[in-house]
Scaffold this motif. Structure first.
Motif, PDB file in Angstrom:
ATOM      1  N   VAL A 136     -10.020  91.090 143.686  1.00 18.29           N
ATOM      2  CA  VAL A 136      -9.964  90.362 142.423  1.00 18.29           C
ATOM      3  C   VAL A 136     -10.059  91.404 141.311  1.00 18.29           C
ATOM      4  O   VAL A 136     -11.015  92.181 141.265  1.00 18.29           O
ATOM      5  CB  VAL A 136     -11.127  89.358 142.308  1.00 18.29           C
ATOM      6  CG1 VAL A 136     -11.133  88.692 140.933  1.00 18.29           C
ATOM      7  CG2 VAL A 136     -11.046  88.313 143.410  1.00 18.29           C
ATOM      8  N   ILE A 137      -9.071  91.427 140.436  1.00 19.59           N
ATOM      9  CA  ILE A 137      -9.054  92.381 139.335  1.00 19.59           C
ATOM     10  C   ILE A 137      -9.636  91.725 138.091  1.00 19.59           C
ATOM     11  O   ILE A 137      -9.267  90.606 137.735  1.00 19.59           O
ATOM     12  CB  ILE A 137      -7.626  92.868 139.041  1.00 19.59           C
ATOM     13  CG1 ILE A 137      -7.055  93.606 140.254  1.00 19.59           C
ATOM     14  CG2 ILE A 137      -7.611  93.758 137.796  1.00 19.59           C
ATOM     15  CD1 ILE A 137      -7.826  94.826 140.680  1.00 19.59           C
ATOM     16  N   ARG A 138     -10.553  92.429 137.443  1.00 15.83           N
ATOM     17  CA  ARG A 138     -11.010  92.022 136.118  1.00 15.83           C
ATOM     18  C   ARG A 138     -10.602  93.111 135.127  1.00 15.83           C
ATOM     19  O   ARG A 138     -10.393  94.259 135.496  1.00 15.83           O
ATOM     20  CB  ARG A 138     -12.523  91.805 136.078  1.00 15.83           C
ATOM     21  CG  ARG A 138     -13.374  93.058 136.184  1.00 15.83           C
ATOM     22  CD  ARG A 138     -14.849  92.694 136.023  1.00 15.83           C
ATOM     23  NE  ARG A 138     -15.709  93.863 135.949  1.00 15.83           N
ATOM     24  CZ  ARG A 138     -16.243  94.482 136.986  1.00 15.83           C
ATOM     25  NH1 ARG A 138     -15.972  94.052 138.216  1.00 15.83           N
ATOM     26  NH2 ARG A 138     -17.031  95.530 136.814  1.00 15.83           N
ATOM     27  N   GLY A 139     -10.477  92.719 133.865  1.00 12.02           N
ATOM     28  CA  GLY A 139     -10.013  93.672 132.862  1.00 12.02           C
ATOM     29  C   GLY A 139      -8.547  94.012 133.017  1.00 12.02           C
ATOM     30  O   GLY A 139      -8.081  95.008 132.458  1.00 12.02           O
ATOM     31  N   GLY A 140      -7.806  93.201 133.753  1.00  7.76           N
ATOM     32  CA  GLY A 140      -6.405  93.499 134.027  1.00  7.76           C
ATOM     33  C   GLY A 140      -5.483  93.296 132.855  1.00  7.76           C
ATOM     34  O   GLY A 140      -4.298  93.625 132.913  1.00  7.76           O
ATOM     35  N   ALA A 141      -6.020  92.764 131.752  1.00  8.30           N
ATOM     36  CA  ALA A 141      -5.272  92.695 130.497  1.00  8.30           C
ATOM     37  C   ALA A 141      -5.827  93.720 129.517  1.00  8.30           C
ATOM     38  O   ALA A 141      -5.709  93.565 128.307  1.00  8.30           O
ATOM     39  CB  ALA A 141      -5.351  91.295 129.901  1.00  8.30           C
ATOM     40  N   ALA A 142      -6.444  94.778 130.073  1.00  4.86           N
ATOM     41  CA  ALA A 142      -7.011  95.866 129.259  1.00  4.86           C
ATOM     42  C   ALA A 142      -8.033  95.347 128.258  1.00  4.86           C
ATOM     43  O   ALA A 142      -8.127  95.822 127.131  1.00  4.86           O
ATOM     44  CB  ALA A 142      -5.916  96.657 128.560  1.00  4.86           C
ATOM     45  N   LYS A 143      -8.841  94.347 128.707  1.00  4.12           N
ATOM     46  CA  LYS A 143      -9.911  93.800 127.878  1.00  4.12           C
ATOM     47  C   LYS A 143      -9.412  93.303 126.522  1.00  4.12           C
ATOM     48  O   LYS A 143     -10.086  93.422 125.512  1.00  4.12           O
ATOM     49  CB  LYS A 143     -11.024  94.830 127.694  1.00  4.12           C
ATOM     50  CG  LYS A 143     -11.673  95.262 129.010  1.00  4.12           C
ATOM     51  CD  LYS A 143     -12.739  96.302 128.791  1.00  4.12           C
ATOM     52  CE  LYS A 143     -13.336  96.731 130.129  1.00  4.12           C
ATOM     53  NZ  LYS A 143     -14.325  97.818 129.970  1.00  4.12           N
ATOM     54  N   GLN A 196      -0.355  80.576 128.209  1.00  2.94           N
ATOM     55  CA  GLN A 196       1.056  80.465 128.586  1.00  2.94           C
ATOM     56  C   GLN A 196       1.733  81.822 128.552  1.00  2.94           C
ATOM     57  O   GLN A 196       2.584  82.118 129.413  1.00  2.94           O
ATOM     58  CB  GLN A 196       1.776  79.492 127.666  1.00  2.94           C
ATOM     59  CG  GLN A 196       3.208  79.180 128.105  1.00  2.94           C
ATOM     60  CD  GLN A 196       3.270  78.585 129.495  1.00  2.94           C
ATOM     61  OE1 GLN A 196       2.598  77.586 129.793  1.00  2.94           O
ATOM     62  NE2 GLN A 196       4.065  79.192 130.384  1.00  2.94           N
ATOM     63  N   ASP A 197       1.381  82.670 127.591  1.00  4.18           N
ATOM     64  CA  ASP A 197       1.929  84.024 127.551  1.00  4.18           C
ATOM     65  C   ASP A 197       1.585  84.788 128.832  1.00  4.18           C
ATOM     66  O   ASP A 197       2.424  85.513 129.390  1.00  4.18           O
ATOM     67  CB  ASP A 197       1.389  84.794 126.348  1.00  4.18           C
ATOM     68  CG  ASP A 197       1.944  84.299 125.017  1.00  4.18           C
ATOM     69  OD1 ASP A 197       2.985  83.595 125.029  1.00  4.18           O
ATOM     70  OD2 ASP A 197       1.337  84.612 123.971  1.00  4.18           O
ATOM     71  N   ASN A 198       0.359  84.625 129.286  1.00  3.36           N
ATOM     72  CA  ASN A 198      -0.070  85.301 130.516  1.00  3.36           C
ATOM     73  C   ASN A 198       0.709  84.788 131.729  1.00  3.36           C
ATOM     74  O   ASN A 198       1.104  85.563 132.610  1.00  3.36           O
ATOM     75  CB  ASN A 198      -1.570  85.099 130.735  1.00  3.36           C
ATOM     76  CG  ASN A 198      -2.417  85.703 129.633  1.00  3.36           C
ATOM     77  OD1 ASN A 198      -1.969  86.587 128.900  1.00  3.36           O
ATOM     78  ND2 ASN A 198      -3.648  85.235 129.503  1.00  3.36           N
ATOM     79  N   ILE A 199       0.923  83.489 131.763  1.00  3.89           N
ATOM     80  CA  ILE A 199       1.694  82.887 132.855  1.00  3.89           C
ATOM     81  C   ILE A 199       3.138  83.388 132.814  1.00  3.89           C
ATOM     82  O   ILE A 199       3.725  83.723 133.854  1.00  3.89           O
ATOM     83  CB  ILE A 199       1.632  81.354 132.771  1.00  3.89           C
ATOM     84  CG1 ILE A 199       0.208  80.872 133.069  1.00  3.89           C
ATOM     85  CG2 ILE A 199       2.630  80.713 133.731  1.00  3.89           C
ATOM     86  CD1 ILE A 199      -0.029  79.416 132.731  1.00  3.89           C
TER      87      ILE A 199
END
Length: 304
Positions: free
Chosen positions: A207-214, A272-275
């Motif tokens: 499981v990755i956290r911070g995967g949107a560079a916080k 939605q942007d993330n999706i």
């Protein structure tokens, strides 16, 4: 609802959507921004309506667990639920910028899981993760693993994981007892890139956290360490029609050994942007390779 791509979460057999929801954003003040009950209800239902099936929270995420229980406990069959243990039960919120206390005694672990079950109005957690990356010595000194295993035997948790970072992560992998690891990772934070693969090869879910560079380098938010790192490396010509955030997300999705990437938001538009970034898939191989080359060149590289 669009069918979202899934990956098997290691040996658990869980088919997790590659984009999960990090519910820390629901914690509210004083640790986070003010979030109304209407906002919390809206985003939680939007997450499930979009087909995301993995939700991660914690005892010490303020109102997060209570809001999950209040608004989507009736849809429990639609999502896998992960929380943490070791957070001190009953402790007041730590001041902003400080970590809440963690105690890895059997009583605190058991009380924490029981509290999470009550707050989220569920009979079981799919995953309980030791929070704050305690050392192997700390776990063994207090009987923490035995307490978690007793909860598993009682049917209150299905799998046991570790929210882990270097240097303890290597020991945690070698212990061979954790079904899942939650690990920070993105293009701007590549320290764990190699050890993620080692943990996956050992059979654990990733499981990755911070995967949107916080949250950075996002348009309109151009401060902090992540933005400074983004400025160190010239990636603009690789973006093509992507926003910087979409590029960061797709870089994370490109790691062959990640299984789900938990990203938090209270804004349905951002969700939605993330999706949309997920549905575009990993970066093209040649773009991914070139991005890593440039990141390596400025020192943003994995630890050996």
């Amino acid at each position: 609802m669009t069918d979202l791509p899934t990956r098997e979460l290691g040996r658990t057999g869980i088919q997790a959507t590659m984009l999960g929801y990090g519910a820390m954003e629901l914690r509210g003040a004083p640790r986070g921004r003010d979030v109304t009950e209407a906002q919390a209800e809206t985003i939680l239902h939007a997450v499930l309506d979009a087909g995301i099936n993995y939700i991660d929270t914690s005892i010490d995420y303020g109102l997060s667990e209570e809001r999950i229980g209040r608004y989507i406990s009736g849809r429990r069959s639609e999502y896998y639920l992960a929380s943490k243990c070791g957070c001190l039960v009953g402790a007041p919120p730590a001041p902003r910028g400080q970590r809440s206390p963690h105690v890895f005694t059997p009583d605190n672990i058991t009380q924490g899981v029981e509290q999470s079950l009550s707050r989220m109005k569920t009979d079981y957690l799919d995953l309980v993760q030791f929070h704050a990356s305690p050392s192997q010595q700390t776990l063994e000194a207090h009987g923490a693993l035995e307490a978690a295993q007793a909860l598993k035997q009682a049917g209150k948790v299905r799998f046991i994981g570790m929210s882990s970072t270097l240097p303890n992560l290597r020991d945690h992998v070698e212990m061979g007892v954790f079904d899942v690891f939650q690990i920070p990772y993105s293009a701007m934070e590549r320290e764990h890139e190699s050890v993620i693969s080692a943990a996956s090869e050992a059979g654990a879910g990733i499981v990755i956290r911070g995967g949107a560079a916080k949250g950075a380098p996002s348009e309109g938010k151009q401060t902090g360490t992540q933005w400074e790192r983004w400025q160190q490396v010239d990636l603009e010509d690789l973006l093509e029609d992507m926003t910087s955030m979409a590029f960061i997300l797709r870089f994370t999705f490109s790691h062959p050994d990640m299984h789900t990437n938990i990203v938090g938001t209270i804004n349905p538009v951002h969700l939605q942007d993330n999706i949309d970034a997920l549905l575009k898939g990993p970066l093209p191989p040649e773009v991914y390779t070139e991005a890593k080359r440039r990141l390596d060149a400025v020192g943003l590289r994995p630890q050996a």
